[in-house]
Design a protein around this motif. Structure first.
Motif, PDB file in Angstrom:
ATOM      1  N   GLY A  31      -9.290  -6.765  -2.003  1.00  0.00           N
ATOM      2  CA  GLY A  31      -8.323  -7.151  -0.971  1.00  0.00           C
ATOM      3  C   GLY A  31      -7.637  -6.015  -0.273  1.00  0.00           C
ATOM      4  N   GLY A  32      -8.088  -4.788  -0.473  1.00  0.00           N
ATOM      5  CA  GLY A  32      -7.504  -3.664   0.238  1.00  0.00           C
ATOM      6  C   GLY A  32      -6.255  -3.105  -0.417  1.00  0.00           C
ATOM      7  N   ALA A  33      -5.405  -2.483   0.377  1.00  0.00           N
ATOM      8  CA  ALA A  33      -4.248  -1.743  -0.129  1.00  0.00           C
ATOM      9  C   ALA A  33      -3.280  -2.627  -0.902  1.00  0.00           C
ATOM     10  CB  ALA A  33      -3.524  -1.066   1.038  1.00  0.00           C
ATOM     11  N   ALA A  34      -2.923  -3.761  -0.337  1.00  0.00           N
ATOM     12  CA  ALA A  34      -1.946  -4.629  -0.990  1.00  0.00           C
ATOM     13  C   ALA A  34      -2.456  -5.142  -2.333  1.00  0.00           C
ATOM     14  CB  ALA A  34      -1.594  -5.799  -0.077  1.00  0.00           C
ATOM     15  N   ALA A  35      -3.762  -5.416  -2.411  1.00  0.00           N
ATOM     16  CA  ALA A  35      -4.327  -5.876  -3.690  1.00  0.00           C
ATOM     17  C   ALA A  35      -4.189  -4.807  -4.756  1.00  0.00           C
ATOM     18  CB  ALA A  35      -5.794  -6.251  -3.497  1.00  0.00           C
ATOM     19  N   ALA A  36      -4.426  -3.544  -4.388  1.00  0.00           N
ATOM     20  CA  ALA A  36      -4.330  -2.457  -5.365  1.00  0.00           C
ATOM     21  C   ALA A  36      -2.920  -2.355  -5.931  1.00  0.00           C
ATOM     22  CB  ALA A  36      -4.737  -1.132  -4.714  1.00  0.00           C
ATOM     23  N   VAL A  37      -1.916  -2.432  -5.070  1.00  0.00           N
ATOM     24  CA  VAL A  37      -0.531  -2.228  -5.501  1.00  0.00           C
ATOM     25  C   VAL A  37       0.020  -3.437  -6.252  1.00  0.00           C
ATOM     26  CG1 VAL A  37       1.822  -1.880  -4.676  1.00  0.00           C
ATOM     27  CG2 VAL A  37      -0.051  -0.577  -3.661  1.00  0.00           C
ATOM     28  N   TRP A  38      -0.112  -4.621  -5.663  1.00  0.00           N
ATOM     29  CA  TRP A  38       0.515  -5.803  -6.264  1.00  0.00           C
ATOM     30  C   TRP A  38      -0.241  -6.293  -7.494  1.00  0.00           C
ATOM     31  CZ3 TRP A  38       5.273  -6.772  -5.294  1.00  0.00           C
ATOM     32  CH2 TRP A  38       5.834  -6.458  -4.059  1.00  0.00           C
ATOM     33  N   CYS A  39      -1.558  -6.188  -7.467  1.00  0.00           N
ATOM     34  CA  CYS A  39      -2.322  -6.658  -8.631  1.00  0.00           C
ATOM     35  C   CYS A  39      -2.014  -5.828  -9.874  1.00  0.00           C
ATOM     36  CB  CYS A  39      -3.818  -6.623  -8.335  1.00  0.00           C
ATOM     37  SG  CYS A  39      -4.392  -7.965  -7.274  1.00  0.00           S
ATOM     38  N   TRP A  40      -1.796  -4.518  -9.713  1.00  0.00           N
ATOM     39  CA  TRP A  40      -1.448  -3.712 -10.875  1.00  0.00           C
ATOM     40  C   TRP A  40      -0.091  -4.140 -11.439  1.00  0.00           C
ATOM     41  CZ3 TRP A  40      -4.195   0.149 -13.442  1.00  0.00           C
ATOM     42  CH2 TRP A  40      -3.498   0.743 -14.499  1.00  0.00           C
TER      43      TRP A  40
ATOM     44  N   LEU B 104      -1.257  15.322  -4.161  1.00  0.00           N
ATOM     45  CA  LEU B 104      -1.678  14.360  -3.145  1.00  0.00           C
ATOM     46  C   LEU B 104      -0.577  14.100  -2.125  1.00  0.00           C
ATOM     47  CD1 LEU B 104      -3.720  11.688  -5.156  1.00  0.00           C
ATOM     48  CD2 LEU B 104      -4.575  13.129  -3.308  1.00  0.00           C
ATOM     49  N   LEU B 105       0.642  13.889  -2.607  1.00  0.00           N
ATOM     50  CA  LEU B 105       1.751  13.593  -1.702  1.00  0.00           C
ATOM     51  C   LEU B 105       2.070  14.765  -0.782  1.00  0.00           C
ATOM     52  CD1 LEU B 105       4.112  11.651  -4.137  1.00  0.00           C
ATOM     53  CD2 LEU B 105       2.771  10.695  -2.257  1.00  0.00           C
ATOM     54  N   VAL B 106       1.916  15.980  -1.295  1.00  0.00           N
ATOM     55  CA  VAL B 106       2.224  17.169  -0.492  1.00  0.00           C
ATOM     56  C   VAL B 106       1.105  17.472   0.508  1.00  0.00           C
ATOM     57  CG1 VAL B 106       2.554  19.672  -0.583  1.00  0.00           C
ATOM     58  CG2 VAL B 106       3.759  18.197  -2.203  1.00  0.00           C
TER      59      VAL B 106
ATOM     60  N   ILE C 217       3.781   1.532 -16.314  1.00  0.00           N
ATOM     61  CA  ILE C 217       4.612   2.134 -15.263  1.00  0.00           C
ATOM     62  C   ILE C 217       3.869   3.285 -14.571  1.00  0.00           C
ATOM     63  CG2 ILE C 217       6.772   3.362 -14.804  1.00  0.00           C
ATOM     64  CD1 ILE C 217       7.950   1.829 -17.226  1.00  0.00           C
ATOM     65  N   GLY C 218       3.288   4.191 -15.378  1.00  0.00           N
ATOM     66  CA  GLY C 218       2.581   5.333 -14.809  1.00  0.00           C
ATOM     67  C   GLY C 218       1.371   4.923 -13.990  1.00  0.00           C
ATOM     68  N   GLY C 219       0.640   3.921 -14.459  1.00  0.00           N
ATOM     69  CA  GLY C 219      -0.531   3.453 -13.732  1.00  0.00           C
ATOM     70  C   GLY C 219      -0.167   2.836 -12.398  1.00  0.00           C
TER      71      GLY C 219
ATOM     72  N   ILE D 153       0.090   3.448  -6.482  1.00  0.00           N
ATOM     73  CA  ILE D 153       0.847   3.497  -5.223  1.00  0.00           C
ATOM     74  C   ILE D 153       0.562   4.799  -4.481  1.00  0.00           C
ATOM     75  CG2 ILE D 153       3.175   3.633  -4.242  1.00  0.00           C
ATOM     76  CD1 ILE D 153       4.085   1.744  -6.491  1.00  0.00           C
ATOM     77  N   VAL D 154       0.583   5.924  -5.206  1.00  0.00           N
ATOM     78  CA  VAL D 154       0.311   7.229  -4.586  1.00  0.00           C
ATOM     79  C   VAL D 154      -1.093   7.236  -3.985  1.00  0.00           C
ATOM     80  CG1 VAL D 154      -0.047   9.686  -5.046  1.00  0.00           C
ATOM     81  CG2 VAL D 154       1.923   8.507  -6.036  1.00  0.00           C
ATOM     82  N   LEU D 155      -2.083   6.770  -4.734  1.00  0.00           N
ATOM     83  CA  LEU D 155      -3.454   6.731  -4.225  1.00  0.00           C
ATOM     84  C   LEU D 155      -3.554   5.879  -2.964  1.00  0.00           C
ATOM     85  CD1 LEU D 155      -5.522   6.312  -7.528  1.00  0.00           C
ATOM     86  CD2 LEU D 155      -5.461   8.329  -6.049  1.00  0.00           C
ATOM     87  N   THR D 156      -2.839   4.768  -2.939  1.00  0.00           N
ATOM     88  CA  THR D 156      -2.924   3.863  -1.798  1.00  0.00           C
ATOM     89  C   THR D 156      -2.294   4.472  -0.553  1.00  0.00           C
ATOM     90  OG1 THR D 156      -2.818   2.011  -3.369  1.00  0.00           O
ATOM     91  CG2 THR D 156      -2.504   1.488  -1.047  1.00  0.00           C
ATOM     92  N   TYR D 157      -1.180   5.162  -0.710  1.00  0.00           N
ATOM     93  CA  TYR D 157      -0.573   5.856   0.431  1.00  0.00           C
ATOM     94  C   TYR D 157      -1.519   6.918   0.982  1.00  0.00           C
ATOM     95  CZ  TYR D 157       4.194   3.979   0.486  1.00  0.00           C
ATOM     96  OH  TYR D 157       5.295   3.164   0.635  1.00  0.00           O
ATOM     97  N   CYS D 158      -2.330   7.513   0.119  1.00  0.00           N
ATOM     98  CA  CYS D 158      -3.189   8.637   0.516  1.00  0.00           C
ATOM     99  C   CYS D 158      -4.649   8.236   0.681  1.00  0.00           C
ATOM    100  CB  CYS D 158      -3.086   9.756  -0.529  1.00  0.00           C
ATOM    101  SG  CYS D 158      -1.408  10.347  -0.843  1.00  0.00           S
ATOM    102  N   SER D 159      -4.945   6.943   0.742  1.00  0.00           N
ATOM    103  CA  SER D 159      -6.326   6.464   0.676  1.00  0.00           C
ATOM    104  C   SER D 159      -7.118   6.624   1.962  1.00  0.00           C
ATOM    105  CB  SER D 159      -6.353   4.993   0.242  1.00  0.00           C
ATOM    106  OG  SER D 159      -5.628   4.193   1.169  1.00  0.00           O
ATOM    107  N   GLY D 160      -6.468   6.930   3.077  1.00  0.00           N
ATOM    108  CA  GLY D 160      -7.185   7.064   4.340  1.00  0.00           C
ATOM    109  C   GLY D 160      -7.749   5.732   4.799  1.00  0.00           C
ATOM    110  N   ASP D 161      -8.798   5.778   5.594  1.00  0.00           N
ATOM    111  CA  ASP D 161      -9.439   4.553   6.052  1.00  0.00           C
ATOM    112  C   ASP D 161     -10.219   3.931   4.888  1.00  0.00           C
ATOM    113  OD1 ASP D 161     -10.342   2.729   8.250  1.00  0.00           O
ATOM    114  OD2 ASP D 161     -12.288   3.510   7.591  1.00  0.00           O
TER     115      ASP D 161
END
Length: 563
Positions: A97-106, A239-241, A313-315, A320-328
Motif C-alpha cells: 500500500g505504499g508509504a502509509a502502509a509501511a508506517v501505520w502497519c508497523w 539518511l536524514l542528513v 519502538i525502534g523498528g 518512518i525514517v526510511l519512508t521519508y527518504c524512500s524517493g519515488d
C-alpha cells in the motif's frame, strides 16, 4: 518427607491420563512411560535455585548456565535483528500500500506483537525450560489432552522456527549479493539460483558456529546489541542528513498506492503487517536457551519483553525514517537488486555508504541466523528429550567436548537449507516462508495462552502481568487470528502461478505430515513432556530413610552423551 511436586516421579500424572483416555494406543504408551527410570536428584547445597526449579519441572540440568543479563538481552535482540529484518521485509508494506502502509502497519502490527511477547514472557517465567511454550502445555492443558495439545503446539513451533531461520538465511544471502551488486555499479545482478547457493553456504557457516560450546556462543552474542544499536542510530542520522528530497509528512502518513489489485484499496493495505509480524516473532527463542541462563525465571522474560519493546519502538522509528527518504516508491521497488532499503541507501548516501550499511545489515542478520539455529537446535533437543521426534535418541545426544547437542544442531541446519530450495522455483515461494514463520510461531504461542485463559491451571512465576494478564492475552489471540487470515491470502490480484501465496500449501503439507505421523506412530509412544528427574531432600521409602551418598552426587547432572 519428599520435597517434590510429584513424589511418585510423575507417575500419578500418567495414571490419571490413562484413566481418562479411550485410546488403547495412548494407554499402552502411558504404561511404557511409567516404566521409564528417572534420575533422583537430591536437594543439596550444590543445587542452585535454577537447577532445583528445573528438577521440580521434571528434568536434570545438562547445559552449563553461561548467559548473563547482558547476553540474554543481546540474544533476544539478535533474534529480531531489527535493523536487518526491517531492511529485508520493508518491501512488503511498500508493495501492499505504499508509504502509509509501511508506517501505520508497523505501529498497529507491532502493538499486537508486543501483546504476544508479554504473554510469552509471563509463561516463560513460570516454566523456564528449553522446551519453551511447548512445555507449558503440560501444566496448562487438561491432563487428558496433554499429548495431543503438546504435539500440535510442538510441531507448529518447530515448523515456525525452521521457517524463521530459513528466511533469515535467505535474507542474509540477499543482502550480501545486494552489496556486491552495488559495489559493481549494478553491472552484476544476482539470480535466484545464486541467492540460494549463497544461502546454503551461509547456513552451513552458522551451523558450524553453533557447534561450539555454550560459553563461546555467549561471548559471541554478548556485545552484539551494542553494535546493532550503533548501526541503527548512525544509519537513521545519515539518511536524514544526506537525503536531499525528503517526502512531506502528508505523503508519508497518508499516501496509499492501490497497485495490488484488491478492492477496496484498503484491503491490500493490510498485507503491510508482515514486516512487523516477521521482525517481532520467535518471541520464545530466549526461552529455548533457558537451561543455559542463570536465573532464567527472571532473566528470560525480562530479556524477551525489553528486547521486543525496543524492537517495536525502534523498528517503527526506523520505518518512518526510511519512508521519508524512500524517493519515488515505484522506482525504488523496481530496483534490479530487489532490495528497496539497499536501493534507498545507494540513492541517498552514495555507493560507498550504501555498501557499508548493506554489509552492516548482513552482519546483523548473521547474528539473527546464529541465534535462530541455536534456539532451534535446543528445541529439537528438548522435543527429543520427550521422545516427540523420530530418532529422538540420536538428536538428544550431547557432545562430550562442547556439551551441546551437535546432532540436533545439524538436523535443524539442514532443514533450514532444504526448505529454502523452493527459492530455485520463484521468489514468490520464498515470500511464503516469511508468511509461514509468523503464522506457525504465533499459533504455537497462542495455544498455551488459550489453555491458560480457559482452564485456570496457571501458577504465575516471579515475572507476571498481574491484573492486566487476561486482557493482554486476549488481544494476543485475537490479533493472531486476524493476521493469520491475511497472511494466507494472495497479496496481488489476479492470482497467477508467479504471484500465488504458497504458504497455505506448505502449512497444509506439514499439517498432513504431523497429523498422519501422530496416528501412524506418535500416539503409540508420545505422552507429552515427560518426567526425567525427581527432586528429593530426604525420603522414607519402605520404612527406611534414604539419602544420596556423596559418591553418587554426580547423578544430579547426569546426561546422555556421545560414546
Amino acid at each position: 518427607m519428599a520435597d517434590t511436586i510429584a513424589p511418585d516421579g510423575g507417575r500419578n500424572h500418567f495414571n490419571a491420563q490413562a484413566s481418562r483416555r479411550k485410546s488403547s494406543a495412548a494407554i499402552i504408551a502411558l504404561e511404557k512411560a511409567n516404566l521409564e527410570p528417572v534420575d533422583v536428584v537430591e536437594d543439596l547445597a550444590l543445587l542452585d535455585e535454577a537447577d532445583r526449579r528445573l528438577a521440580e519441572l521434571g528434568y536434570v540440568q545438562v547445559y552449563k548456565r553461561e548467559f548473563s543479563w547482558l547476553s540474554c538481552f543481546s540474544f533476544a535482540m539478535s533474534i529480531s535483528g531489527l535493523f536487518a529484518s526491517v531492511a529485508t521485509t520493508y518491501v512488503y508494506p511498500l508493495e501492499a500500500g505504499g508509504a502509509a502502509a509501511a508506517v501505520w502497519c508497523w505501529l498497529i502490527s507491532g502493538f499486537g506483537g508486543m501483546c504476544i511477547a508479554l504473554s510469552v514472557s509471563e509463561l516463560v517465567s513460570a516454566y523456564p525450560t528449553s522446551g519453551g511454550l511447548y512445555f507449558t502445555c503440560k501444566y496448562l492443558a487438561p491432563e487428558a489432552w496433554i499429548p495431543e495439545i503438546s504435539w500440535l503446539c510442538g510441531w507448529l513451533n518447530l515448523l515456525g522456527q525452521i521457517a524463521g531461520a530459513a528466511s533469515t538465511e535467505y535474507g542474509c544471502a540477499q543482502l550480501l549479493l545486494a552489496a556486491v551488486s552495488m559495489g559493481s555499479g549494478f553491472a552484476y545482478i544476482p539470480t535466484n539460483n545464486q541467492t540460494v547457493g549463497v544461502m546454503a553456504a551461509v547456513t552451513i557457516f552458522h551451523g558450524a558456529l553453533n557447534s561450539m560450546s555454550t560459553a563461546a556462543l555467549e561471548k559471541m552474542t554478548r556485545t552484539y546489541v551494542i553494535f546493532h544499536v550503533g548501526v541503527l542510530v548512525s544509519c537513521c542520522i545519515t539518511l536524514l542528513v544526506m537525503t536531499q528530497d525528503k517526502h512531506p509528512s502528508s505523503y508519508v502518513w497518508t499516501n496509499v498506492l492501490p497497485d495490488a489489485g484488491w478492492t477496496p484499496t484498503g484491503f491490500s493495505f493490510l498485507f503491510g503487517f508482515l514486516s512487523a509480524s516477521w521482525t517481532m516473532t520467535d518471541y520464545d527463542a530466549t526461552a529455548h536457551i533457558a537451561e543455559e541462563i542463570k536465573n532464567p525465571e527472571l532473566k528470560a522474560p525480562w530479556a524477551i519483553s525489553t528486547a521486543l519493546g525496543f524492537t517495536y519502538i525502534g523498528g517503527w522509528l526506523f520505518t518512518i525514517v526510511l519512508t521519508y527518504c524512500s524517493g519515488d516508491i515505484p522506482t525504488t521497488l523496481a530496483s534490479p537488486i530487489a532490495q528497496p532499503v539497499a536501493q534507498i541507501f545507494y540513492d541517498n548516501i552514495g555507493p560507498a555508504g550504501g555498501v557499508f550499511f548493506t554489509v552492516a545489515a548482513f552482519i546483523i542478520l548473521n547474528f539473527t541466523g546464529i541465534t535462530a539455529i541455536q534456539a532451534g537446535a535446543r528445541t529439537v533437543w528438548a522435543y527429543s528429550r520427550d521422545e516427540m521426534l523420530p530418532l529422538s535418541r540420536v538428536w538428544y545426544k550431547i557432545n562430550k567436548t562442547t556439551t551441546t547437542p551437535l546432532y540436533a544442531v545439524w538436523l535443524f541446519t539442514m532443514c533450514c537449507a532444504l526448505i529454502n530450495l523452493v527459492g530455485l522455483g520463484s521468489y514468490t515461494a520464498i515470500a511464503a516462508i516469511f508468511n509461514l514463520t509468523a503464522i506457525a510461531l504465533d499459533w504455537s504461542y497462542c495455544i498455551p495462552i488459550l489453555c491458560k485463559m480457559m482452564f485456570g491451571k496457571f501458577q504465575p512465576g516471579p515475572w507476571h502481568l498481574g491484573k492486566y494478564s487476561f486482557w493482554i492475552n486476549l488481544w494476543a489471540v485475537i490479533w493472531t487470528l486476524f493476521v493469520s487470515i491475511i497472511f494466507v491470502l494472495p497479496t496481488i490480484l489476479p492470482v497467477t502461478p508467479q504471484n500465488m501465496n504458497y504458504v497455505c500449501v506448505i502449512l497444509g503439507a506439514v499439517a498432513i505430515f504431523a497429523v498422519g505421523y501422530w496416528y501412524a506412530s506418535g500416539r503409540y509412544y508420545y505422552t507429552g513432556p515427560r518426567v526425567k528427574a525427581q527432586l528429593i531432600e530426604g525420603a522414607v521409602v519402605d520404612g527406611k530413610f534414604t539419602r544420596m551418598a556423596e559418591s553418587d552426587e554426580k547423578s544430579m547432572t547426569k546426561s546422555i552423551t556421545d560414546s
